[in-house]
Motif scaffolding. Structure first.
Motif, short mmCIF file in Angstrom:
data_model
loop_
_atom_site.label_atom_id
_atom_site.label_comp_id
_atom_site.label_asym_id
_atom_site.label_seq_id
_atom_site.Cartn_x
_atom_site.Cartn_y
_atom_site.Cartn_z
N GLU A 81 0.85 -1.19 0.00
CA GLU A 81 0.00 0.00 0.00
C GLU A 81 0.89 1.24 0.00
O GLU A 81 1.89 1.30 0.72
CB GLU A 81 -0.91 0.01 1.23
N SER A 109 -9.48 2.81 -6.04
CA SER A 109 -8.04 2.73 -5.82
C SER A 109 -7.31 2.88 -7.15
O SER A 109 -7.90 2.84 -8.22
CB SER A 109 -7.67 1.39 -5.18
N ARG A 125 -0.65 -0.38 -4.50
CA ARG A 125 -2.06 -0.02 -4.36
C ARG A 125 -2.20 1.25 -3.55
O ARG A 125 -1.66 1.36 -2.46
CB ARG A 125 -2.79 -1.15 -3.65
N GLN A 126 -2.90 2.23 -4.12
CA GLN A 126 -3.25 3.44 -3.40
C GLN A 126 -4.76 3.46 -3.28
O GLN A 126 -5.47 3.56 -4.28
CB GLN A 126 -2.78 4.70 -4.13
N TRP A 127 -5.25 3.35 -2.07
CA TRP A 127 -6.70 3.40 -1.82
C TRP A 127 -7.14 4.84 -1.77
O TRP A 127 -6.46 5.70 -1.24
CB TRP A 127 -7.03 2.68 -0.51
#
Length: 128
Positions: A81, A109, A125-127
């Motif tokens: 993340e 995301s 992954r960038q939420w």
């Protein structure tokens, strides 16, 4: 900080039930969820967790031994993340790391991929 934590690790085992039994009954993980899949070759996806560490166990038809096949026995990939995808990509490129799959917007995301030195998947992954 660019990288926050490992989001989850995917495992495609030779025998899903034996793997689940090991992680749950030997290592103390608990089953978070089980979902039957009707998307060949996938049969079931099981999320297990220990604290904030999550493993995704994917049961597939006839998993192949370690190869270039994405549905192979063993490690499939990890997900890291990130706070800011653009900053993470710039940082990685600055270190000479190729972006295997450019980030895409999935609605909730952003998701991209790099590979480790052996070609194993590392998802970014960038939420939102």
């Amino acid at each position: 900080m660019i990288f926050k934590r490992v989001d989850h690790v995917e495992i495609v085992p030779r025998n899903a039930e034996k793997t689940i039994d090991f992680y749950v009954n030997v290592l103390g993980f608990r089953i978070r969820s089980r979902k039957e899949m009707k998307v060949p070759p996938m049969n079931e996806i099981v999320y297990i967790e220990l604290g904030d560490t999550v493993l995704e166990i994917i049961a597939v038809d006839e998993p192949k031994p370690k190869s270039n096949n994405p549905w192979e026995v063993g490690y499939r990939g990890i997900a890291l993340e990130v706070d800011d995808m653009a900053m993470a990509v710039d940082y990685l490129k600055g270190k000479g790391i190729a972006i295997a799959r450019e980030p895409i917007d999935l609605g909730n995301s952003f998701r991209g991929e790099i590979r480790d030195p052996d070609g194993l998947i590392i998802e970014l992954r960038q939420w939102k």
